[in-house]
Motif scaffolding. Structure first.
Motif, short mmCIF file in Angstrom:
data_model
loop_
_atom_site.label_atom_id
_atom_site.label_comp_id
_atom_site.label_asym_id
_atom_site.label_seq_id
_atom_site.Cartn_x
_atom_site.Cartn_y
_atom_site.Cartn_z
N LEU A 43 -38.50 -35.36 -129.13
CA LEU A 43 -36.90 -35.82 -128.64
C LEU A 43 -36.86 -34.93 -127.08
O LEU A 43 -36.62 -35.39 -126.19
N ALA A 44 -36.93 -33.53 -127.47
CA ALA A 44 -36.58 -32.43 -126.47
C ALA A 44 -37.50 -32.68 -125.38
O ALA A 44 -36.87 -32.65 -124.12
N LEU A 45 -38.66 -33.15 -125.52
CA LEU A 45 -39.56 -33.32 -124.60
C LEU A 45 -39.50 -34.51 -123.69
O LEU A 45 -39.45 -34.50 -122.40
N ILE A 46 -39.05 -35.76 -124.40
CA ILE A 46 -38.61 -36.79 -123.64
C ILE A 46 -37.68 -36.76 -122.68
O ILE A 46 -37.39 -37.04 -121.67
N VAL A 47 -36.57 -35.97 -123.30
CA VAL A 47 -35.28 -35.63 -122.34
C VAL A 47 -35.45 -34.76 -121.30
O VAL A 47 -35.16 -34.95 -120.21
N GLY A 48 -36.54 -33.83 -121.73
CA GLY A 48 -36.76 -32.85 -120.39
C GLY A 48 -37.52 -33.58 -119.26
O GLY A 48 -37.36 -33.26 -118.20
N ILE A 49 -38.42 -34.59 -119.69
CA ILE A 49 -39.17 -35.29 -118.64
C ILE A 49 -38.32 -36.36 -118.10
O ILE A 49 -38.45 -36.62 -116.76
N PHE A 50 -37.74 -36.99 -118.72
CA PHE A 50 -36.74 -38.14 -118.25
C PHE A 50 -35.12 -37.90 -118.61
O PHE A 50 -34.61 -38.33 -119.46
N PRO A 51 -34.48 -36.92 -117.71
CA PRO A 51 -33.29 -36.42 -117.97
C PRO A 51 -32.06 -37.67 -117.86
O PRO A 51 -31.35 -37.61 -118.38
N ALA A 52 -32.48 -38.62 -117.08
CA ALA A 52 -31.65 -39.87 -117.02
C ALA A 52 -31.41 -40.61 -118.29
O ALA A 52 -30.55 -41.18 -118.46
N LEU A 53 -32.54 -40.50 -118.98
CA LEU A 53 -32.31 -41.30 -120.21
C LEU A 53 -31.38 -40.93 -121.11
O LEU A 53 -30.71 -41.50 -121.87
N LEU A 54 -31.15 -39.42 -121.05
CA LEU A 54 -29.96 -38.70 -122.01
C LEU A 54 -28.85 -39.17 -121.34
O LEU A 54 -27.76 -39.78 -122.37
N ASP A 55 -28.50 -39.39 -120.15
CA ASP A 55 -27.28 -39.69 -119.63
C ASP A 55 -27.18 -41.25 -120.17
O ASP A 55 -26.23 -41.78 -120.48
N ALA A 56 -28.01 -42.39 -120.00
CA ALA A 56 -28.06 -43.35 -120.11
C ALA A 56 -27.85 -43.90 -121.77
O ALA A 56 -26.72 -44.61 -122.06
N ILE A 57 -28.40 -42.98 -122.60
CA ILE A 57 -28.14 -43.20 -123.86
C ILE A 57 -26.62 -42.72 -124.37
O ILE A 57 -26.07 -43.53 -125.08
N ALA A 58 -26.23 -41.67 -123.61
CA ALA A 58 -24.90 -41.22 -124.07
C ALA A 58 -23.84 -42.12 -123.57
O ALA A 58 -22.82 -42.49 -124.32
N ALA A 59 -24.11 -43.01 -122.34
CA ALA A 59 -23.11 -43.78 -122.09
C ALA A 59 -23.16 -45.13 -122.88
O ALA A 59 -22.09 -45.57 -123.11
N VAL A 60 -24.19 -45.64 -123.41
CA VAL A 60 -24.46 -46.74 -124.24
C VAL A 60 -23.57 -46.34 -125.48
O VAL A 60 -22.99 -47.03 -126.10
N ILE A 61 -23.78 -45.14 -126.04
CA ILE A 61 -23.24 -44.66 -127.33
C ILE A 61 -21.50 -44.44 -127.03
O ILE A 61 -20.82 -44.51 -127.91
N GLY A 62 -21.15 -44.16 -126.04
CA GLY A 62 -19.81 -43.95 -125.61
C GLY A 62 -19.53 -42.37 -125.39
O GLY A 62 -18.30 -42.09 -125.58
N ILE A 63 -20.45 -41.58 -125.24
CA ILE A 63 -20.19 -40.00 -125.19
C ILE A 63 -20.12 -39.70 -123.71
O ILE A 63 -20.97 -39.92 -122.91
N ASP A 64 -19.23 -38.97 -123.63
CA ASP A 64 -18.76 -38.80 -122.07
C ASP A 64 -19.64 -37.47 -121.34
O ASP A 64 -20.06 -37.64 -120.37
N VAL A 65 -19.79 -36.54 -122.33
CA VAL A 65 -20.84 -35.55 -121.78
C VAL A 65 -22.15 -35.56 -122.72
O VAL A 65 -22.09 -35.38 -123.73
#
Length: 117
Positions: A43-65
């Motif tokens: 999971l950390a490797l995926i987020v490190g390679i595709f950082p925009a994915l973390l932003d997208a998932i956080a937005a879908v879940i409703g997490i601001d940061v």
């Protein structure tokens, strides 16, 4: 976050993954213990390679940061590791208690046989 932060995350995740695989290979870590560490490293490797994915998932879940999502997932994985270790500790304690009881019974039988002889 800066590019250096992402690179550092990728290196740390890769290092963790390699260490866990090496420990599995040398039989210093069992598969059932390694699964959560490998999951976290991937999971950390995926987020490190595709950082925009973390932003997208956080937005879908409703997490601001988005970093709060990282902390939440990390804590969730550590809680699962603790639960797994607690379950195994309970099982081991039960097995030890049974073995101690059986050993005490065998010792008593041996003493009784020696007393009769």
């Amino acid at each position: 976050m800066s590019t250096f932060s992402y690179i550092l995350g990728i290196v740390a995740a890769s290092f963790t993954f390699i260490i866990v695989i090496d420990m599995l290979r040398r039989q210093r870590l069992r598969e059932r213990h390694a699964i959560w560490w490998i999951t976290g490293a991937i999971l950390a490797l995926i987020v490190g390679i595709f950082p925009a994915l973390l932003d997208a998932i956080a937005a879908v879940i409703g997490i601001d940061v988005p970093i709060n999502l990282v902390f939440f997932v990390s804590i969730a994985i550590l809680v699962l590791v603790c639960i797994q270790h607690s379950a195994e500790l309970t099982k081991t304690e039960r097995q030890i208690r049974v073995l101690v009881e059986e050993s005490a019974l065998l010792s008593k039988r041996v003493r009784d046989l020696e007393d009769r002889a």
